[in-house]
Design a protein around this motif. Structure first.
Motif, PDB file in Angstrom:
ATOM      1  N   MET A   1      -0.854   7.479  -0.297  1.00 20.24           N
ATOM      2  CA  MET A   1      -1.926   8.293   0.265  1.00 20.24           C
ATOM      3  C   MET A   1      -3.288   7.641   0.017  1.00 20.24           C
ATOM      4  O   MET A   1      -4.139   7.577   0.905  1.00 20.24           O
ATOM      5  CB  MET A   1      -1.900   9.687  -0.356  1.00 20.24           C
ATOM      6  N   LEU A   2      -3.487   7.167  -1.200  1.00 21.57           N
ATOM      7  CA  LEU A   2      -4.788   6.578  -1.545  1.00 21.57           C
ATOM      8  C   LEU A   2      -5.076   5.309  -0.751  1.00 21.57           C
ATOM      9  O   LEU A   2      -6.224   4.894  -0.629  1.00 21.57           O
ATOM     10  CB  LEU A   2      -4.853   6.284  -3.045  1.00 21.57           C
ATOM     11  N   ALA A   3      -4.038   4.707  -0.221  1.00 23.23           N
ATOM     12  CA  ALA A   3      -4.247   3.509   0.591  1.00 23.23           C
ATOM     13  C   ALA A   3      -4.698   3.840   2.006  1.00 23.23           C
ATOM     14  O   ALA A   3      -5.137   2.961   2.745  1.00 23.23           O
ATOM     15  CB  ALA A   3      -2.961   2.685   0.631  1.00 23.23           C
ATOM     16  N   LEU A   4      -4.623   5.116   2.346  1.00 23.12           N
ATOM     17  CA  LEU A   4      -5.022   5.521   3.700  1.00 23.12           C
ATOM     18  C   LEU A   4      -6.532   5.462   3.851  1.00 23.12           C
ATOM     19  O   LEU A   4      -7.275   6.044   3.056  1.00 23.12           O
ATOM     20  CB  LEU A   4      -4.550   6.949   3.990  1.00 23.12           C
ATOM     21  N   THR A   5      -6.979   4.758   4.866  1.00 24.41           N
ATOM     22  CA  THR A   5      -8.425   4.607   5.010  1.00 24.41           C
ATOM     23  C   THR A   5      -9.096   5.866   5.550  1.00 24.41           C
ATOM     24  O   THR A   5     -10.297   6.050   5.382  1.00 24.41           O
ATOM     25  CB  THR A   5      -8.754   3.439   5.960  1.00 24.41           C
ATOM     26  N   ALA A   6      -8.314   6.718   6.171  1.00 23.09           N
ATOM     27  CA  ALA A   6      -8.915   7.926   6.741  1.00 23.09           C
ATOM     28  C   ALA A   6      -8.998   9.073   5.740  1.00 23.09           C
ATOM     29  O   ALA A   6      -9.387  10.190   6.083  1.00 23.09           O
ATOM     30  CB  ALA A   6      -8.107   8.374   7.956  1.00 23.09           C
ATOM     31  N   LEU A   7      -8.648   8.773   4.505  1.00 25.08           N
ATOM     32  CA  LEU A   7      -8.595   9.841   3.495  1.00 25.08           C
ATOM     33  C   LEU A   7     -10.006  10.376   3.185  1.00 25.08           C
ATOM     34  O   LEU A   7     -10.942   9.591   3.010  1.00 25.08           O
ATOM     35  CB  LEU A   7      -7.961   9.256   2.228  1.00 25.08           C
ATOM     36  N   SER A   8     -10.123  11.677   3.100  1.00 27.09           N
ATOM     37  CA  SER A   8     -11.436  12.272   2.818  1.00 27.09           C
ATOM     38  C   SER A   8     -11.800  12.071   1.352  1.00 27.09           C
ATOM     39  O   SER A   8     -10.949  11.816   0.509  1.00 27.09           O
ATOM     40  CB  SER A   8     -11.418  13.761   3.133  1.00 27.09           C
ATOM     41  N   GLU A   9     -13.085  12.253   1.088  1.00 25.39           N
ATOM     42  CA  GLU A   9     -13.566  11.972  -0.255  1.00 25.39           C
ATOM     43  C   GLU A   9     -12.942  12.896  -1.294  1.00 25.39           C
ATOM     44  O   GLU A   9     -12.570  12.463  -2.388  1.00 25.39           O
ATOM     45  CB  GLU A   9     -15.090  12.083  -0.278  1.00 25.39           C
ATOM     46  N   SER A  10     -12.805  14.158  -0.927  1.00 23.78           N
ATOM     47  CA  SER A  10     -12.246  15.085  -1.913  1.00 23.78           C
ATOM     48  C   SER A  10     -10.788  14.755  -2.222  1.00 23.78           C
ATOM     49  O   SER A  10     -10.333  14.911  -3.358  1.00 23.78           O
ATOM     50  CB  SER A  10     -12.375  16.526  -1.410  1.00 23.78           C
ATOM     51  N   LEU A  11     -10.075  14.266  -1.210  1.00 17.66           N
ATOM     52  CA  LEU A  11      -8.685  13.899  -1.467  1.00 17.66           C
ATOM     53  C   LEU A  11      -8.586  12.603  -2.278  1.00 17.66           C
ATOM     54  O   LEU A  11      -7.676  12.441  -3.092  1.00 17.66           O
ATOM     55  CB  LEU A  11      -7.905  13.757  -0.152  1.00 17.66           C
ATOM     56  N   ILE A  12      -9.547  11.706  -2.061  1.00 12.01           N
ATOM     57  CA  ILE A  12      -9.573  10.494  -2.896  1.00 12.01           C
ATOM     58  C   ILE A  12      -9.743  10.893  -4.352  1.00 12.01           C
ATOM     59  O   ILE A  12      -9.021  10.443  -5.234  1.00 12.01           O
ATOM     60  CB  ILE A  12     -10.738   9.564  -2.476  1.00 12.01           C
ATOM     61  N   GLU A  13     -10.703  11.776  -4.566  1.00 17.15           N
ATOM     62  CA  GLU A  13     -11.035  12.169  -5.927  1.00 17.15           C
ATOM     63  C   GLU A  13      -9.830  12.781  -6.642  1.00 17.15           C
ATOM     64  O   GLU A  13      -9.444  12.330  -7.734  1.00 17.15           O
ATOM     65  CB  GLU A  13     -12.177  13.175  -5.870  1.00 17.15           C
ATOM     66  N   ILE A  14      -9.238  13.759  -6.010  1.00 13.83           N
ATOM     67  CA  ILE A  14      -8.114  14.427  -6.674  1.00 13.83           C
ATOM     68  C   ILE A  14      -6.888  13.510  -6.701  1.00 13.83           C
ATOM     69  O   ILE A  14      -6.114  13.525  -7.662  1.00 13.83           O
ATOM     70  CB  ILE A  14      -7.811  15.799  -6.024  1.00 13.83           C
ATOM     71  N   GLY A  15      -6.760  12.676  -5.678  1.00 10.23           N
ATOM     72  CA  GLY A  15      -5.629  11.733  -5.649  1.00 10.23           C
ATOM     73  C   GLY A  15      -5.668  10.780  -6.825  1.00 10.23           C
ATOM     74  O   GLY A  15      -4.655  10.542  -7.498  1.00 10.23           O
ATOM     75  N   ILE A  16      -6.866  10.245  -7.086  1.00  8.13           N
ATOM     76  CA  ILE A  16      -7.014   9.327  -8.221  1.00  8.13           C
ATOM     77  C   ILE A  16      -6.707  10.055  -9.535  1.00  8.13           C
ATOM     78  O   ILE A  16      -6.073   9.510 -10.433  1.00  8.13           O
ATOM     79  CB  ILE A  16      -8.440   8.750  -8.249  1.00  8.13           C
ATOM     80  N   ARG A  17      -7.153  11.286  -9.598  1.00  6.81           N
ATOM     81  CA  ARG A  17      -6.894  12.043 -10.833  1.00  6.81           C
ATOM     82  C   ARG A  17      -5.393  12.237 -11.047  1.00  6.81           C
ATOM     83  O   ARG A  17      -4.898  12.122 -12.165  1.00  6.81           O
ATOM     84  CB  ARG A  17      -7.606  13.407 -10.767  1.00  6.81           C
ATOM     85  N   VAL A  18      -4.697  12.532  -9.954  1.00  2.86           N
ATOM     86  CA  VAL A  18      -3.252  12.698 -10.069  1.00  2.86           C
ATOM     87  C   VAL A  18      -2.611  11.378 -10.511  1.00  2.86           C
ATOM     88  O   VAL A  18      -1.741  11.350 -11.385  1.00  2.86           O
ATOM     89  CB  VAL A  18      -2.639  13.174  -8.737  1.00  2.86           C
ATOM     90  N   MET A  19      -3.099  10.306  -9.925  1.00  4.00           N
ATOM     91  CA  MET A  19      -2.547   9.017 -10.283  1.00  4.00           C
ATOM     92  C   MET A  19      -2.760   8.741 -11.775  1.00  4.00           C
ATOM     93  O   MET A  19      -1.877   8.217 -12.457  1.00  4.00           O
ATOM     94  CB  MET A  19      -3.190   7.914  -9.459  1.00  4.00           C
ATOM     95  N   LYS A  20      -3.917   9.143 -12.253  1.00  2.00           N
ATOM     96  CA  LYS A  20      -4.185   8.956 -13.687  1.00  2.00           C
ATOM     97  C   LYS A  20      -3.172   9.742 -14.516  1.00  2.00           C
ATOM     98  O   LYS A  20      -2.632   9.240 -15.509  1.00  2.00           O
ATOM     99  CB  LYS A  20      -5.606   9.412 -14.009  1.00  2.00           C
ATOM    100  N   SER A  21      -2.934  10.965 -14.114  1.00  2.00           N
ATOM    101  CA  SER A  21      -2.010  11.775 -14.910  1.00  2.00           C
ATOM    102  C   SER A  21      -0.576  11.257 -14.820  1.00  2.00           C
ATOM    103  O   SER A  21       0.242  11.521 -15.700  1.00  2.00           O
ATOM    104  CB  SER A  21      -2.091  13.243 -14.487  1.00  2.00           C
ATOM    105  N   LEU A  22      -0.291  10.502 -13.770  1.00  2.61           N
ATOM    106  CA  LEU A  22       1.056   9.957 -13.619  1.00  2.61           C
ATOM    107  C   LEU A  22       1.223   8.613 -14.316  1.00  2.61           C
ATOM    108  O   LEU A  22       2.345   8.159 -14.552  1.00  2.61           O
ATOM    109  CB  LEU A  22       1.379   9.777 -12.130  1.00  2.61           C
ATOM    110  N   SER A  23       0.092   7.988 -14.611  1.00  2.00           N
ATOM    111  CA  SER A  23       0.192   6.627 -15.163  1.00  2.00           C
ATOM    112  C   SER A  23       0.680   6.661 -16.607  1.00  2.00           C
ATOM    113  O   SER A  23       0.530   7.660 -17.311  1.00  2.00           O
ATOM    114  CB  SER A  23      -1.169   5.950 -15.077  1.00  2.00           C
ATOM    115  N   ILE A  24       1.264   5.519 -17.008  1.00  2.00           N
ATOM    116  CA  ILE A  24       1.807   5.414 -18.363  1.00  2.00           C
ATOM    117  C   ILE A  24       0.674   5.290 -19.373  1.00  2.00           C
ATOM    118  O   ILE A  24       0.676   5.906 -20.422  1.00  2.00           O
ATOM    119  CB  ILE A  24       2.737   4.185 -18.470  1.00  2.00           C
ATOM    120  N   ASN A  25      -0.302   4.473 -19.016  1.00  2.00           N
ATOM    121  CA  ASN A  25      -1.484   4.336 -19.866  1.00  2.00           C
ATOM    122  C   ASN A  25      -2.653   3.945 -18.977  1.00  2.00           C
ATOM    123  O   ASN A  25      -2.502   3.787 -17.767  1.00  2.00           O
ATOM    124  CB  ASN A  25      -1.250   3.297 -20.962  1.00  2.00           C
ATOM    125  N   GLU A  26      -3.807   3.767 -19.609  1.00  2.00           N
ATOM    126  CA  GLU A  26      -4.998   3.524 -18.825  1.00  2.00           C
ATOM    127  C   GLU A  26      -4.936   2.186 -18.090  1.00  2.00           C
ATOM    128  O   GLU A  26      -5.384   2.044 -16.948  1.00  2.00           O
ATOM    129  CB  GLU A  26      -6.218   3.552 -19.741  1.00  2.00           C
TER     130      GLU A  26
END
Lengths: 172, 1033
Positions: B450-475
């Motif tokens: 999803m984050l690779a989609l260029t048409a993604l809105s700013e609010s979805l980028i923001e929350i998408g990145i946050r989700v990705m952070k919570s899914l990541s193993i470490n920073e």
DNA sequence: GCAAACAAGCTACACATC
DNA sequence: GATGTGTAGCTTGTTTGC
């Protein structure tokens, strides 16, 4: 006096650092009503720390301004006074049978235009007596970084050095 | 008719009516009976031809209650009696008419004559000098208004005229009754004269008066009366609902608990959507809990019940996707309606049929269960993570790859709806349980794609990145993934460009990009006169200072030639948005984060150099976020950031200012003052300038809030800068900048009460602040023309009260028993008393003296300080000619002081042995030591601090301590002079020069408030080199 | 089971006084 | 305008009625 000393010691042990949150809620609650500032500011007691943080009253019971001791001594009269007053009020009765000829003249009397109207300047108010937009400043808002709001500073830990260059270490 | 008989009957009528009144005044109990009796008396009188006599005596008797005060119950009883009597007569007539009875004795005429006479009679008192009479007259009118039948036109006109006068009565109680009366005329006028609803002037008069009243009456109760009684139609509704922001708490609450409640279902249909949203937001965000609760109750109780408990329908009505405050609304609802909570179910069957409302409920319900640890509900309603990712992917496909979805959904959802649903699912996902590795991986894939989609809105980028952070193993993992996405987006774009070039042939089409940039540069130039120079110096600054830009030459940048294989500006924005969202979540230092360092080189630094404003701003934000991770980087970029603030356009200023504050917040003073570092004075000046510039109010707010933060964190400790800060709070030119005022209203007390050192700083500067503002106020009273402008300035008494409050040690947190000994406020008072003689206006002196008793004294405080205050106030009492009010206040102060000093003497009597032989001065030295051994904030300490910061204002402050001319003329008080001179010796060698400096300081300050006169006058610092000073670094 | 009714207690605002 | 007192309009908790 001794009690106070003990409490103070306890405060110094427990409060330090730990109760940043309590201090924050303390400020938020006490400044809640003065958010408009400037002319809308009112003196109010900064008191309720006891309820905010559990046992430790970080804010000592504010010593009442001079004359604290006199309050308890001769207070027997006051309630009776109040009762008397209320009784007097209730005792009032109008004698509708009495015909007082001058009465109406007194009441409807001469019309002194001046005093009974509201001054013109008070008849219009551009604020329309509405509150301004509320920007909701709070300890939470001011402890967050501007461009990284997930990161918060700890502003209320009490630090020794006023220069404090490293004391403001931001926390997560 | 015979005379004696006549008198007899006349008297009997009087006696009978009087008897009724006599009885009725003591209780409501017999009123029914009394009314029956009155009617009987009336009809008998009419029978005997004594109708007039009845009317006469009735009116005469009512007169007796007119002077009764508002709260006098007797008055209310008689008023009620009259009202009930008239209502009863009216009702009988109406009933008779309805049933078509023959009215034998002209009942109608009798009634209307009675009413006419009665109203005309009491109207005689409508302009009485006695406010109680006016009140009772209008009260009587108000209660009978519904039952007066038809009145003739002359009386009607008289009534309206009187009411329109009384609506401006001096007394609120009278105006309230006038409102009650006027409300009765609304309906009639509209039905009588209005066939179509218009705001025709004549016909709408009563309503118009009430609308003016609801907005302009100073009394909250009058506005309340108007609000509750104004007819509620499309024309008036906005005025009524506007009261949800009334300054009065009760009025605000009533909008929710009364007005909206009584509107029932029509709330949803008859209120404009934007007003409706506002109402909910105002209600739920109100400062007063009672208002908030009323709003919560309205939503979760009244409205939900109206809709038969249909939560989804309620969410539809609330338009959850439109207004963010709905999160609060539903939280409140969950809390107060556990019955509703338990009914919520999310069977898998509806997962693919989410609507805006269901997805919102899904997310809110999940958060609520999680926050409140309701595990059984979580387990029951929410599937494993892999399912969630599957559903999320479903909606992402629908939104971005609809052609790939095999079976088109039954309902066609628009893009906005789909994005909202995706957002809700992502918000849920951020806190989801991903202990199942399969689920975690599948969600990660979905989100990365999803984050690779260029048409993604700013609010979805923001929350998408946050989700990705919570899914990541470490920073590290997180950063790697994010940068991979960013690089892919950029590489794809470059590849695409190359492809296009290959296809089309040459680079003839410089295309829109170049044009855009030109335009935006022109925009900048419009904002700033010397923008060209600025851009030049800006770029050279970038050239020299931004890390890792070694190879790009200045001319390259100036010519705006993009380097080879540069991504398009749209793509750069996409990358920068993602990187800033990522950086916001990163905490490991840059040194351990090689990937971010490379991002600096490839993306961020070029962006800061970019000429397109939006890219540059995003670049600066990204740069700032990196600086927070690395002190070296921060040090190196302080200068360029300073340049951005001083030379940039408003939005660049805004961002850069935030970055600077954040850097200081994180790294403290280590980023300034040292080899190769920017010096702090220059940065202070930047803050001064921004704070002063009321042309950019948003930046002022950032500067103010930022400075407050840094003072709170003790990063900044400069007294001058602090004084400037406080002065800008009180400055009339900022009075209309609400955000600024509110920032200060919150931050200044927090600062003062959070640490004794902070309060001492306020105490040191307060007197000078007061003096400067008094001078300014005085000036404005005489020079400023309009009342409004004059009132933009706070009166000195309010300022003084405020300063007293801020310096009151009892307001400090973390109080110890030494608080009682704290003399921080007393030093302020001494300073005020010292400058007192410099104030010329009697008016200002009065305002200070009448508030001086708000200062806190206690026998635990330092003896010599108290004694000093007493001496100063004695001097003033002796030498100043004061009006009685001021004198009383001053005497009260002296009495209090004497009492406190007396108490100290008594206490010390136990300690000191030969008190009879000891003078007061000797006392002070003895007691001063013994009473201050615990107090940190002794006067000595504060003087030390002053000396430490002996520049700028502090100098001015010390100058102010010097007595002025008037004092010298009046020099028979040798003791005072001696003290002043002694103090003066420590600070300045020459009294004369000091005095001159002092006046200039004051003048200078005046121009600070009115900056157009002297540009840099706000900066109290004497040697301000102007805008160029920063470039000298 | 819910709503109405009631007293007790609270607070911001209004009023009164100097 | 500062001060102290009074009160409207709740809020809370309990009981009672439908």
């Amino acid at each position: 006096q001794d009690e106070e000393g003990d409490q103070d010691d306890e405060k110094n042990n427990t409060v330090e650092g730990i109760f940043e949150k309590d201090l924050m809620t303390y400020f938020d609650e006490n400044l809640n009503r003065n958010w408009r500032g400037r002319e809308h500011w009112k003196v109010r007691n900064f008191k309720k720390m006891n309820q905010v943080s559990k046992g430790a009253d970080l804010l000592a019971k504010t010593p009442a301004p001079a004359g604290d001791a006199t309050n308890q001594n001769t207070e027997n009269d006051k309630p009776t006074d109040a009762k008397k007053k209320s009784k007097q009020k209730k005792a009032l009765e109008i004698d509708f049978f009495q015909k007082d000829d001058g009465f109406e003249d007194k009441i409807f009397g001469p019309k002194g235009r001046a005093k009974i109207d509201m001054p013109i300047k008070n008849r219009k108010n551009d604020s329309h007596y509405l509150l301004p937009d509320d920007f909701h400043f709070s300890t939470d808002k001011i402890t967050r970084l501007f461009i990284k709001p997930g990161q918060k500073m700890s502003l209320f830990q009490h630090k020794r050095h006023p220069s404090g260059d490293t004391s403001s270490r931001a926390l997560d | 008719m015979q005379n004696s008989d006549g008198n007899d009957i006349n008297t009997r009528i009087f006696n009978s009516v009087a008897e009724v009144f006599q009885k009725a005044q003591s209780s409501y109990a017999g009123h029914r009976k009394h009314i029956a009796v009155l009617k009987k008396i009336q009809s008998k009188a009419v029978e005997q031809g004594y109708e007039d006599a009845f009317n006469f005596w009735f009116d005469k008797l009512v007169t007796k209650i007119l002077p009764l005060k508002k709260n006098e119950i007797i008055g209310d009883r008689i008023v009620k009696l009259v009202a009930a009597f008239i209502a009863s007569l009216d009702r009988e007539l109406i009933l008779a008419k309805k049933q078509d009875y023959q009215l034998t004795n002209d009942e109608e005429g009798i009634f209307s004559r009675f009413v006419d006479q009665f109203i005309r009679h009491i109207l005689r008192g409508v302009e009485s000098l006695d406010k109680n009479v006016r009140f009772r007259v209008l009260q009587l009118l108000a209660v009978i208004m519904d039952n007066i039948g038809e009145i003739d036109e002359s009386l009607f006109n008289l009534l309206i005229l009187s009411l329109n006068k009384r609506i401006h009565d001096r007394e609120p109680t009278v105006r309230i009754q006038a409102v009650f009366c006027l409300t009765k005329f609304q309906d009639e006028e509209q039905t009588e004269h209005l066939t179509e609803l218009s705001d025709d002037e004549d016909n709408y008069e009563a309503t118009r008066t009430l609308v003016a009243t609801i907005q302009n009456d100073p009394s909250a109760e009058v506005r309340r009366a108007a609000m509750l009684n104004l007819i509620n139609d499309n024309n008036t509704r906005p005025y009524i609902l506007e009261r949800a922001r009334d300054v009065n708490i009760i009025n605000r609450r009533l909008v929710y608990s009364r007005i909206l409640k009584s509107m029932g279902k029509s709330c949803f249909d008859d209120i404009e959507p934007h007003i409706f949203d506002q109402l909910i937001e105002w209600g739920l965000e109100d400062r007063e809990s009672s208002v908030k609760n009323a709003c919560k109750r309205l939503i979760s109780h009244d409205w939900l019940n109206i809709l038969d408990g249909d939560l989804i329908e309620l969410l539809e009505k609330l338009e959850v996707s439109r207004s963010p405050v709905c999160v609060k609304a539903i939280e409140a609802l969950f809390q107060s309606r556990p019955d509703v909570l338990s009914k919520i179910k999310f069977p898998e069957s509806i997962w693919k049929d989410f609507t805006v409302e269901i997805s919102f409920l899904f997310r809110a319900f999940y958060s609520y269960c999680l926050d409140n640890d309701i595990t059984e509900m979580l387990e029951e309603n929410f599937p494993e993570a892999s399912k969630l990712s599957e559903h999320l992917n479903h909606y992402i496909l629908l939104r971005f790859h609809r052609e790939d979805v095999p079976n088109d959904p039954p309902v066609d959802l628009d893009d906005r709806t789909l994005e909202f649903i995706i957002e809700q699912l992502l918000i849920t996902a951020e806190k989801y349980d991903f202990s199942d590795e399969v689920g975690r991986r599948s969600m990660l894939t979905v989100v990365r794609n999803m984050l690779a989609l260029t048409a993604l809105s700013e609010s979805l980028i923001e929350i998408g990145i946050r989700v990705m952070k919570s899914l990541s193993i470490n920073e590290r993992d997180f950063v790697t993934m994010a940068i991979e996405i960013i690089n892919d987006i950029r590489d794809d774009d470059i590849e695409k460009q190359e492809q296009e070039e290959r296809n089309k042939g040459k680079k003839n089409d410089v295309s829109d990009d170049g044009d855009d940039n030109d335009n935006s540069i022109n925009d900048d130039a419009a904002n700033d006169d010397d923008e060209d120079d600025n851009i030049a110096s800006f770029h050279s600054a970038v050239e020299n200072l931004v890390q890792g830009n070694g190879n790009v030459s200045e001319s390259d940048i100036m010519n705006n030639l993009p380097p080879e294989k540069e991504a398009s500006s749209e793509t750069i924005v996409l990358c920068l948005t993602r990187s800033s969202c990522m950086l916001e979540l990163v905490n490991t230092p840059l040194t351990e984060n090689i990937l971010i360092a490379s991002l600096m080189d490839t993306l961020i630094t070029p962006a800061v150099r970019n000429t397109a404003p939006n890219i540059r701003e995003l670049g600066v934000k990204n740069l700032g976020l990196c600086c927070l991770l690395d002190v070296k980087l921060a040090i190196d970029n302080m200068y360029i950031l300073g340049m951005c603030v001083s030379k940039g356009n408003s939005s660049l200023k805004y961002v850069a200012l935030q970055v600077i504050v954040d850097i200081f917040s994180v790294h403290g003073n280590t980023v300034v003052d040292g080899e190769g570092k920017v010096d702090s004075i220059s940065l202070h000046k930047i803050f001064y300038k921004v704070l002063k510039n009321n042309g950019l109010p948003e930046c002022q707010v950032i500067a103010a809030e930022g400075l407050c933060k840094l003072f709170l964190a003790d990063v900044f400790t400069d007294d001058d800068l602090f004084e400037t800060l406080v002065l800008s709070y009180f400055s009339p030119i900022n009075s209309s900048n609400e955000a600024l005022v509110q920032a200060f209203a919150f931050c200044i007390p927090v600062y003062c009460f959070s640490h004794p050192n902070h309060q001492q700083r306020m105490s040191r500067t307060a007197a000078d602040i007061l003096l400067r503002l008094c001078v300014l106020w005085d000036d404005m009273q005489s020079t400023v023309e309009t009342r409004v402008n004059r009132e933009a300035m706070l009166k000195p008494n309010i300022i003084f009260q405020q300063l007293i409050f801020w310096t009151d040690p009892r307001n400090l947190v973390n109080q110890t028993d030494s608080t009682k000994k704290d003399i921080v406020q007393l030093t302020f008072l001494i300073d005020v008393l010292k400058i007192f003689t410099q104030i010329e206006k009697k008016e200002i002196k009065k305002m200070i003296l009448t508030n001086i008793n708000a200062i806190f004294f206690s026998p635990d405080q330092d003896y010599s300080t108290l004694k000093k205050i007493l001496e100063y106030s004695d001097d003033i009492a002796e030498n100043d000619t004061l009006d009685s009010v001021s004198k009383n206040a001053l005497d009260k102060l002296r009495n209090n002081l004497n009492a406190v000093i007396e108490e100290i003497n008594e206490r010390s009597g136990v300690q000191a042995k030969d008190e009879n032989n000891t003078t007061n001065d000797q006392y002070s030295s003895i007691l001063g030591d013994s009473f201050n051994k615990f107090a940190n904030g002794t006067p000595d300490h504060s003087i030390d601090m002053t000396a430490e910061h002996g520049t700028g204002t502090t100098k001015a402050l010390e100058d102010i301590l010097v007595p002025d001319n008037a004092e010298e003329k009046n020099s028979n008080n040798s003791r005072k002079r001696t003290r002043s001179e002694t103090e003066h010796d420590t600070t300045s060698a020459n009294t004369e020069t000091s005095f001159i400096q002092n006046t200039s300081a004051v003048t200078k300050n005046v121009s600070f408030i009115l900056p157009e006169e002297e540009e840099d006058a706000m900066s109290i610092d004497e040697e301000d080199n102007g805008p160029d000073s920063f470039t000298d670094v």
